[in-house]
Design an enzyme around this catalytic site. Structure first.
Site, short mmCIF file in Angstrom:
data_model
loop_
_atom_site.label_atom_id
_atom_site.label_comp_id
_atom_site.label_asym_id
_atom_site.label_seq_id
_atom_site.Cartn_x
_atom_site.Cartn_y
_atom_site.Cartn_z
N GLY A 150 12.29 11.47 23.32
CA GLY A 150 12.64 12.77 23.74
C GLY A 150 13.89 13.21 23.27
O GLY A 150 14.58 14.23 23.91
N ASP A 208 -0.26 4.32 11.25
CA ASP A 208 -1.28 3.87 10.27
C ASP A 208 -1.59 2.19 10.06
O ASP A 208 -1.56 1.60 9.11
CB ASP A 208 -0.86 4.27 8.80
CG ASP A 208 -2.11 4.08 7.73
OD1 ASP A 208 -3.09 4.15 8.04
OD2 ASP A 208 -1.65 4.22 6.23
N HIS A 224 -6.08 3.77 7.66
CA HIS A 224 -6.88 4.77 6.91
C HIS A 224 -7.89 3.80 6.40
O HIS A 224 -9.02 4.44 5.70
CB HIS A 224 -6.17 5.47 6.00
CG HIS A 224 -5.52 4.61 4.90
ND1 HIS A 224 -4.04 4.38 4.91
CD2 HIS A 224 -5.92 4.21 3.76
CE1 HIS A 224 -3.91 3.74 4.01
NE2 HIS A 224 -4.91 3.62 3.05
N GLY A 258 -6.81 0.48 -2.93
CA GLY A 258 -7.39 -0.95 -2.72
C GLY A 258 -6.16 -2.06 -2.26
O GLY A 258 -6.50 -2.89 -1.72
N ASN A 259 -5.01 -1.82 -2.64
CA ASN A 259 -3.74 -2.51 -2.18
C ASN A 259 -3.60 -2.15 -0.84
O ASN A 259 -2.77 -3.06 -0.08
CB ASN A 259 -2.49 -2.32 -3.07
CG ASN A 259 -2.42 -3.29 -4.10
OD1 ASN A 259 -2.58 -2.94 -5.31
ND2 ASN A 259 -2.32 -4.46 -3.81
N SER A 260 -4.11 -1.05 -0.18
CA SER A 260 -3.70 -0.56 1.12
C SER A 260 -4.02 -1.68 2.27
O SER A 260 -5.05 -2.05 2.03
CB SER A 260 -4.39 0.63 1.46
OG SER A 260 -3.99 1.66 0.56
#
Length: 475
Positions: A280, A147, A117, A221-223
């Site tokens: 599955g 992500d 992201h 901002g830490n992402s």
């Protein structure tokens, strides 16, 4: 209320610091190199996190991503009626959008891990190291489900990097540091502990689930930044927080290092998309009521509600009603944990699975495979003067089930993507098409034929998220 809660904690930290200082003075002479080395004793760790920071911080970077988005300038903006009726007719103008995040160097040749992201759909990515060196970067692999995005820094070599730790060995209570660039103020370090394990995506948002939870402060901002242990090894990639205000409330989540390592391995092998093993399976966590109804001694494991006939778990002998308790000797208590355990092993690996059937313990080795793309999906896109213009459809097979996150029992013809016209008619990706204007649909060719032979009045019968839906409109 927060002041009453924080005061005792500050006092305890001060006492612990004094005790550690006294212990250090009694047991070891001052070490002039302590500030630049990894801690060698528990006393050093209690005294200061600086050695860990000196070791890990150079490998944590700031990421600046630029993307161009289309912004609609509608005179009806804000009006609930006219915006819904005429919003699509508003002209669009391109607008440059900037995003800020963090990343972690995991390869000295310039391999960087961050969140999808942060860099998804970016047209330009710039990476700034802790020593202020700057590099342009390109995306080697991006995976929205996990992500995660793997970047390659152009012209980089001999960079500081972090080693992975075994995130399966992490325990609640372990000390960790979160390193990143919150709010764009510059590289910042916050300390805390692992406060929870295997937090599922139902609590956090999208993703593969089974996140590591920490109370180390994580902010916007830490992402993409690093969560490291007291040896300066990468525990996970910080990815999300739970917050009502947008700031840290002490509940942050990180993607486990074992999953990150698997994604990096595939990127280095040349793959531009992350391929995870196919389970599955569908199931749910065993709660107290389920355990009592099934005669289980305690509420542990995941009870299976369905198993696809081609699933590798079916090949190993599992079936609906079985309760999976362990994968590779590690307990699993949610479907997300099962997905995570097999995703960290990779396609082609073998895992030992333990389960209960009628209260009896059983086990087998499961060979992990990618979702088979057979029978042929017969994909086609409808075009022409029809309300189904731009509609992409396919026959369901295991690969389609995996891509659209459909239940294993789903069968028939599914919408893989809706174009502008077909989306306006009400179609969504994942819809199962049963009939068009009363005529049953058995193939993608049927959809195309019926789409071009309709009258002004249309009636479409669908199944959406397990529920029958009928679209009726004039065209």
């Amino acid at each position: 209320m927060s002041r009453l809660r924080l005061a005792p904690v500050v006092s305890l930290v001060a006492v612990a610091g004094l005790a550690a200082l006294a212990l250090h003075a009694e047991t070891a002479a001052p070490d002039p190199d302590a500030a630049s080395t990894v801690p060698a004793s528990q006393a050093q760790i209690d005294l200061s996190f600086a050695p860990v920071v000196h070791s890990a911080a150079p490998a944590v970077v700031n990421i600046y991503a630029t993307r161009v988005v289309d912004q609609k300038a509608s005179p009806f903006a804000g009006d609930p009626l006219f915006e819904r009726l005429f919003g699509d007719l508003a002209p669009t103008t391109p607008r440059v959008q900037n995003s800020l995040g963090s990343g972690v160097i995991v390869g000295s040749d310039g391999i960087v891990v961050t969140n999808f992201h942060v860099v998804g759909s970016a047209t330009e990515i710039r990476v700034v190291l802790n020593d202020r060196r700057e590099y342009a970067a390109t995306v080697m692999l991006g995976d929205e489900d996990s992500d995660l995005a793997i970047l390659k820094l152009d012209g980089a070599s001999d960079l500081p990097s972090l080693a992975f730790t075994d995130s399966d060995a992490i325990e609640v209570g372990d000390l960790v540091l979160a390193i990143g660039n919150p709010f764009g103020v510059g590289q910042t370090v916050s300390s805390g502990i692992v406060s929870g394990l295997a937090r599922s995506s139902t609590a956090v948002g999208d993703g593969l689930g089974a996140f590591i939870q920490t109370d180390a402060a994580i902010n916007p901002g830490n992402s993409g930044g690093a969560l490291v242990d007291m040896q300066g090894r990468l525990v996970g990639i910080n990815t999300a927080i739970l917050s009502r205000t947008g700031g840290s409330l002490g509940i942050g989540f990180a993607i486990p290092a074992n999953l990150v390592a698997q994604v990096v391995t595939q990127a280095q092998a040349g793959s531009d998309r992350f391929t995870k093993p196919w389970a599955g399976l569908t199931g749910q966590a065993v709660d107290a009521a389920t355990a009592e109804a099934m005669g289980l001694p305690r509420p542990d494991g995941v009870v299976l509600s369905s198993v696809h006939p081609e699933s590798p778990f079916a090949a190993a002998g599992l079936k609906a009603g079985d309760v999976i308790t362990e994968v590779d000797g590690l307990p699993v208590n949610s479907p997300q944990e099962i997905v995570l355990r097999i995703a960290t092993r990779g396609v082609g690996a073998k895992v030992d699975v333990s389960w209960l059937r009628d209260g009896e313990a059983q086990g087998a080795t499961v060979l992990l495979i990618a979702a088979p793309d057979s029978p042929a999906r017969e994909a086609r896109t409808i075009s022409g003067d029809t309300p189904l213009d731009g509609l992409s459809v396919a026959r369901i097979n295991p690969a389609v089930l995996e891509e659209l996150d459909l239940p294993p029992k789903a069968d028939g013809i599914v919408v893989t993507q809706a174009g502008r016209t077909s989306a306006a008619a009400g179609f969504r990706a994942g819809d199962l098409i049963l009939a068009i204007n009363g005529a049953e649909v058995g193939s993608t060719a049927d959809v195309e034929t019926l789409a071009l032979s309709g009258d002004r009045r249309w009636r479409i019968d669908l199944v959406r998220q397990g529920k029958p839906v009928r679209l009726q409109f004039r065209y």
